[in-house]
Design a protein around this motif. Sequence first.
Motif, mmCIF file in Angstrom:
data_model
loop_
_atom_site.group_PDB
_atom_site.id
_atom_site.type_symbol
_atom_site.label_atom_id
_atom_site.label_comp_id
_atom_site.label_asym_id
_atom_site.label_seq_id
_atom_site.Cartn_x
_atom_site.Cartn_y
_atom_site.Cartn_z
ATOM 1 N N HIS A 1 98.538 14.784 20.588
ATOM 2 C CA HIS A 1 99.982 14.603 20.507
ATOM 3 C C HIS A 1 100.744 15.918 20.590
ATOM 4 N N TRP B 1 110.111 12.817 20.974
ATOM 5 C CA TRP B 1 108.767 13.342 21.189
ATOM 6 C C TRP B 1 108.559 14.621 20.384
ATOM 7 N N VAL C 1 107.387 13.739 17.051
ATOM 8 C CA VAL C 1 105.959 13.408 17.072
ATOM 9 C C VAL C 1 105.144 14.701 17.019
ATOM 10 N N ARG C 2 105.546 15.682 17.831
ATOM 11 C CA ARG C 2 104.834 16.966 17.837
ATOM 12 C C ARG C 2 104.925 17.657 16.479
ATOM 13 N N ALA D 1 102.516 16.033 14.174
ATOM 14 C CA ALA D 1 101.155 16.445 14.526
ATOM 15 C C ALA D 1 100.878 17.861 14.029
#
Length: 142
Positions: A17, A31, A34-35, A38
Amino acid sequence: MSLKAFVPQLQATFLKHLKEPPPPRTLPSAWQKVRNKALAGLAHLAPLSPRLDAMLRDLAGAATTSLNNQDYGHSTDTIDLQRTLLKALSTIITNRPAKRFSPDAVLVVTDAAEALSSADDEGVAKCANSLLNALRVYNDSE
């Protein structure tokens, strides 16, 4: 229950990810969240990871090759990716004892940080310089 048994699978998921381009029709801000999640997950797993050198080399390679990878499309995606990867490297280096990294892995990370320290994007350059500072502490301890 110990998390140690799940570290390789979780690490692979978080790395995936971190490195992947956003799916089509995904907002860049979504996104990036999400990063960031992660990145936080990798920071928690790093103390448990048996293969930190491999993770460092993988992240450094992804940071430097993302410039030439057509999969990332728009330059904003590439810049966001590079910033996140450099932050991940810096977090791992800063939060782990220096003796846990091989000289080879440190060299690969140093090369990547030096290559990106003169990036056109100020944020990427700042993240690369922050990583170089973290690596200086490592190099001074040898």
